[in-house]
Design a protein around this motif. Structure first.
Motif, short mmCIF file in Angstrom:
data_model
loop_
_atom_site.label_atom_id
_atom_site.label_comp_id
_atom_site.label_asym_id
_atom_site.label_seq_id
_atom_site.Cartn_x
_atom_site.Cartn_y
_atom_site.Cartn_z
N HIS A 17 0.80 -1.38 -0.02
CA HIS A 17 0.01 -0.06 0.01
C HIS A 17 0.80 1.37 0.03
CE1 HIS A 17 1.12 -1.06 4.00
NE2 HIS A 17 0.61 0.20 4.31
N LEU A 18 2.19 1.16 0.30
CA LEU A 18 2.97 2.32 0.23
C LEU A 18 3.91 2.19 -1.04
CD1 LEU A 18 4.21 2.34 3.96
CD2 LEU A 18 2.34 3.72 3.11
N ARG A 19 3.82 1.11 -1.80
CA ARG A 19 4.70 1.11 -2.66
C ARG A 19 4.64 2.47 -3.91
NH1 ARG A 19 5.10 -4.01 -7.22
NH2 ARG A 19 7.23 -3.53 -8.08
N TYR A 20 3.65 3.05 -4.12
CA TYR A 20 3.41 4.08 -5.26
C TYR A 20 3.26 5.48 -4.47
CZ TYR A 20 2.70 0.03 -8.13
OH TYR A 20 2.96 -0.90 -8.78
N GLN A 21 3.42 5.58 -3.01
CA GLN A 21 3.32 6.84 -2.43
C GLN A 21 5.00 7.35 -2.13
OE1 GLN A 21 0.50 7.08 0.70
NE2 GLN A 21 -0.36 5.07 0.31
N LYS A 22 5.89 7.63 -3.14
CA LYS A 22 6.96 7.81 -3.01
C LYS A 22 6.95 9.22 -2.01
CE LYS A 22 8.46 4.55 -5.23
NZ LYS A 22 9.31 3.54 -4.65
N HIS A 23 6.35 10.25 -2.10
CA HIS A 23 6.54 11.25 -1.27
C HIS A 23 5.13 11.52 -0.34
CE1 HIS A 23 9.03 11.95 -4.93
NE2 HIS A 23 9.60 12.67 -4.42
N ILE A 24 5.44 11.79 0.94
CA ILE A 24 4.48 11.80 1.67
C ILE A 24 4.50 13.03 2.62
CG2 ILE A 24 3.25 10.55 3.74
CD1 ILE A 24 4.14 8.00 2.68
N PHE A 25 3.46 13.92 2.65
CA PHE A 25 3.68 15.04 3.56
C PHE A 25 2.76 15.13 4.51
CE2 PHE A 25 5.08 16.87 -0.98
CZ PHE A 25 6.22 16.31 -0.97
N ALA A 26 3.08 15.80 5.66
CA ALA A 26 2.25 16.11 6.82
C ALA A 26 1.71 17.60 6.56
CB ALA A 26 2.76 16.06 8.16
N GLU A 27 0.61 18.06 7.37
CA GLU A 27 -0.08 19.19 7.17
C GLU A 27 0.80 20.39 8.00
OE1 GLU A 27 -4.51 20.71 7.37
OE2 GLU A 27 -4.05 19.31 8.97
N ASP A 28 0.63 21.47 7.52
CA ASP A 28 1.50 22.44 8.07
C ASP A 28 0.63 22.96 9.36
OD1 ASP A 28 3.47 22.41 6.39
OD2 ASP A 28 2.78 24.08 5.04
N GLY A 29 1.32 23.59 10.34
CA GLY A 29 0.50 24.08 11.49
C GLY A 29 -0.05 25.78 11.00
N GLY A 30 -1.17 26.03 11.65
CA GLY A 30 -1.65 27.40 11.47
C GLY A 30 -1.27 28.41 12.00
#
Length: 330
Positions: A61-74
């Motif tokens: 399930h992670l094979r094609y998610q090469k770039h993963i970003f978390a959300e910025d704080g407000g």
């Protein structure tokens, strides 16, 4: 070693969320034209977290998610309002997953129990609003902190199969057949080398409703520790096993030589593997008679208990389970 359904290695670029900026705000009310500072803090950026999930057995399930970003704080705002915290990104992975920094090779995290969580990349802290910087000599501070920047890097996720017993042997030694007979697992079986390209797990039922997990791991060839054949991509799966069951066919030319090669490959890959309990199963023993078994006895490895078995003929399988269970209890 890849198959459409089993992926045990992925490389990901992970970036946490940056922290929100603190607010430079002053209280404004109808009858208070020169209100004091009331700028709120910025929100924390989102973490990237790894979480063990016992319902998963592959990293596909992670094979094609090469770039993963978390959300910025407000950003913070007036009335001491803190900015929204960035949403954490959680990566669900199978038990036994190891995370390493791709550049340094350093181990960052390892999850072994269902629900275990480890923060891989910390989100940036939110900046303080100007309310925090008021003093007796500076009652109207214009200063507020910016949020901390995001953190980003490449990481490698490796899955190491969790099992009580790992089957170790050359290709076509009968490991898959054994697993298919003693458990409900249905590995691919054929009369040629490297039928098994990915680890297969099976739950082996034992006496009094007890059980243990057996892993059929792709066969070793000489030079596997240097990457030949399926190489180290399967050797790492053996690291998690409580004990090793060496499977060598009765029709091999020299059982001792074959056993020595197997042990040598494990030692070159990781010497600690030799500290595990070991048992030798001489498979396909229905092909030889009792007289030949007696002749083979003096030439068998002396440092490991052995048992003649046949998965097809259901020969000595209960005895094999007894020996395995006895070793696991130790």
């Amino acid at each position: 070693m890849d198959s459409p359904n089993f992926i045990d290695y992925v490389k990901l670029f992970l970036r946490s969320g940056k922290g929100g900026a603190g607010s430079r705000h002053f209280r404004k009310e109808k009858h208070v034209p020169l209100g004091g500072p009331d700028g709120g803090d910025g929100g924390r950026g989102g973490h990237i977290i790894i979480r063990a999930n016992s319902q998963l057995w592959t990293l596909i399930h992670l094979r094609y998610q090469k770039h993963i970003f978390a959300e910025d704080g407000g950003n913070g705002s007036g009335q001491k309002s803190t900015g929204k915290q960035g949403e954490d990104t959680i990566l669900e992975v199978p038990l036994g997953t190891v995370v390493k920094n791709s550049e340094t090779g350093e181990k960052v995290a390892e999850v072994m129990e269902d629900g275990d969580e480890v923060i891989l990349v910390n989100g940036g802290r939110g900046g303080l609003g100007n309310f925090h910087f008021r003093t007796s000599v500076n009652q109207a501070p214009e200063h507020a902190q910016p949020g901390e920047p995001c953190v980003e890097d490449w990481f490698t996720l490796e899955l190491k199969v969790l099992a009580d017993v790992g089957l170790v042997g050359f290709p076509n030694a009968g490991k898959s057949t054994l697993l298919s007979v003693v458990s409900a697992a249905k590995p691919k079986i054929a009369n040629y080398a490297f039928t098994t390209l990915v680890p297969n797990l099976g739950v082996v039922a034992y006496r009094e409703h007890r059980s243990f997990v057996m892993a059929d791991i792709p066969g070793i060839i000489e030079g596997a520790a240097e990457g030949k054949g399926l190489g180290v991509r399967f050797l790492r799966h053996i690291e998690r096993n409580s004990m090793l069951l060496f499977v060598i066919s009765a029709d091999t030319k020299n059982i001792q030589v074959e056993y020595d090669i197997l042990v040598g490959e494990l030692e070159k890959y990781n010497p600690e593997l030799l500290d595990k309990k070991r048992l030798l199963a001489i498979s396909k023993s229905d092909l030889i008679d009792d007289e030949l078994k007696t002749m083979l006895e003096p030439d068998l490895p002396k440092d490991i208990p052995h048992i003649f078995i046949s998965a097809v003929a259901q020969m000595n399988l209960d005895t094999l389970k007894d020996k395995i269970w006895e070793n696991l209890q130790k």
